[in-house]
Design a protein around this motif. Structure first.
Motif, short mmCIF file in Angstrom:
data_model
loop_
_atom_site.label_atom_id
_atom_site.label_comp_id
_atom_site.label_asym_id
_atom_site.label_seq_id
_atom_site.Cartn_x
_atom_site.Cartn_y
_atom_site.Cartn_z
N ASN A 1 0.82 -1.22 0.00
CA ASN A 1 0.00 0.00 0.00
C ASN A 1 0.85 1.26 0.00
O ASN A 1 0.51 2.26 0.66
CB ASN A 1 -0.96 0.01 1.19
CG ASN A 1 -2.08 -0.99 1.03
OD1 ASN A 1 -2.55 -1.23 -0.07
ND2 ASN A 1 -2.51 -1.60 2.13
N GLY A 2 1.94 1.22 -0.75
CA GLY A 2 2.79 2.40 -0.88
C GLY A 2 2.19 3.39 -1.87
O GLY A 2 0.99 3.35 -2.17
N ILE A 3 3.03 4.25 -2.39
CA ILE A 3 2.59 5.30 -3.31
C ILE A 3 2.65 4.79 -4.74
O ILE A 3 3.72 4.37 -5.20
CB ILE A 3 3.47 6.55 -3.15
CG1 ILE A 3 3.44 7.04 -1.70
CG2 ILE A 3 3.02 7.66 -4.09
CD1 ILE A 3 4.50 8.09 -1.40
N ALA A 4 1.54 4.82 -5.43
CA ALA A 4 1.50 4.33 -6.82
C ALA A 4 2.32 5.23 -7.73
O ALA A 4 2.44 6.45 -7.49
CB ALA A 4 0.06 4.26 -7.31
N GLY A 5 2.90 4.65 -8.77
CA GLY A 5 3.64 5.43 -9.75
C GLY A 5 2.71 6.26 -10.62
O GLY A 5 1.49 6.26 -10.44
N ASP A 6 3.27 6.96 -11.55
CA ASP A 6 2.50 7.84 -12.43
C ASP A 6 2.36 7.24 -13.82
O ASP A 6 3.15 6.38 -14.23
CB ASP A 6 3.16 9.21 -12.55
CG ASP A 6 3.26 9.93 -11.21
OD1 ASP A 6 2.40 9.66 -10.34
OD2 ASP A 6 4.19 10.74 -11.04
#
Length: 391
Positions: free
Chosen positions: A260-265
């Motif tokens: 549940n980290g930060i999704a890429g772009d």
């Protein structure tokens, strides 16, 4: 607030080498680091501003687009609150300190008079969130789509959160334990003697990968990763006025991150299809009109294509080759919303290559007339355009 030039922010010339840009950023990062300017909002903004400038100018592709298009070439152009985030708009302090650490060989914690930069924004006292990788797609647009803006849908093969463990990576209520190596901070400190004195560098913990925790009972579906390979349909609203080579950014639509980290772009690169009749010149459109001789001589109305459909324009009697007509506001909209370009109509006159006997006779009779012989004024007017190309 007026956006400052990235080169001006770092205090370097536009021809600066990568090493000069890196050196300039190091200087600005030290000068405006939040740990040296606690409570100083202006210094914090300058710290972010310098990081944004370095993030663009240190990347050869982004730097090339910035030099060509300015900030519109390296950020989304849908306006504030739109679906696209610029480099700085989608950049957290964690991202900045990660880049800051790369420049200084880890999250810096200088003990030799630099104020102990331990970074209270993440990485210094607690585990960091992982970030997913970016995805890149290309989209081909017709001139009509560029003129109006368009909505495109992509079916992306990508990493998505595991539905079984909801992205945690833990089976059931397995949870996680604090990493024994970094004691939950996500980083470890190494000391090294340098010419500036003892320097401490804070680097990512190799045991937990910087998260500060270790999964106790790994999810059987994703093997404790928290992500699985799947697909997602993404709708992208592309603003009017984009150009070949521009890159738009959809924050958080890249690969999902572990645990549940930060999704890429999602990075969308614009490709432009060539139109059969209209040529693009910035925000202007160019149409080459080939008139028949009678219309050029007698005048009349002709129909020409525009981005909005065909329109009729008046041709004055005695129109000469090389004349330029300008249709105001018939070009493309500016990607930043600064009005529209024009349509330029370059006029040429067609001379028949083959003539019938009667046509030849008629022209021979007309050629004897003084009115059909060009005078000096007309000659200078026509060839002045050609001469200007060599001045």
């Amino acid at each position: 607030m007026e956006e400052r030039d990235y080169y001006e922010i770092l205090g370097v010339d536009k021809k600066a080498t990568p090493e000069e840009i890196k050196k300039a950023y190091r200087k600005k990062a030290i000068q405006y680091h939040p740990d040296r300017n606690q409570g100083d909002k202006e210094a914090e903004e300058k710290f972010k501003e310098a990081a944004e400038a370095y993030g663009v100018l240190s990347d050869p592709d982004k730097r090339q687009r910035y030099d060509q298009f300015g900030r519109a070439g390296v950020s989304g152009a849908a306006g504030n609150g739109g679906p696209f985030g610029g480099f700085g708009g989608g950049m957290s302090m964690d991202d900045i300190f990660s880049m800051f650490g790369d420049i200084f060989g880890g999250h810096s914690a200088f003990s030799g008079g630099f104020g102990g930069f331990s970074s209270s924004y993440g990485g210094g006292t607690q585990g960091r969130k992982l970030r997913g990788t970016d995805l890149r797609v290309r989209v081909r647009l017709s001139l009509q789509e560029v003129a109006t803006g368009v909505e495109k849908k992509f079916k992306l093969k990508k990493y998505v959160p595991c539905s079984h463990c909801h992205g945690t990576g833990a089976e059931g209520n397995g949870g996680s334990d604090t990493c024994p190596n970094c004691k939950g901070t996500g980083t470890v400190i190494k000391s090294q003697q340098t010419i500036l004195g003892m320097m401490q560098t804070r680097t990512t913990c190799p045991t937990c990968g910087g998260e500060g925790k270790i999964i106790k009972n790994k999810c059987k579906e994703c093997a404790g990763e928290g992500i699985v390979y799947g697909e997602e349909v993404v709708t992208v609203k592309i603003p009017a006025g984009v150009a070949e080579g521009m890159q738009l950014v959809m924050n958080g639509k890249g690969n999902a991150a572990k645990h549940n980290g930060i999704a890429g772009d999602l990075l969308i690169t614009i490709e432009e299809e060539k139109d059969k009749e209209l040529l693009r010149d910035g925000n202007d459109l160019v149409y080459n009109l080939l008139l028949d001789f009678p219309t050029a001589a007698l005048g009349g109305k002709v129909e020409i294509p525009t981005i909005d459909g065909n329109v009729k324009v008046n041709i004055d009697a005695g129109t000469q080759p090389g004349k330029v007509l300008r249709l105001r506001g018939k070009g493309l909209p500016d990607v930043n919303g600064y009005g529209k370009g024009d349509q330029i109509v370059n006029v040429s006159v067609y001379v028949p290559e083959v003539l019938s006997r009667d046509e030849k006779k008629a022209l021979e009779q007309m050629s004897a007339s003084e009115n059909f012989k060009p005078n000096i004024t007309v000659k200078e007017k026509i060839f002045k355009k050609f001469k200007s190309l060599f001045d």
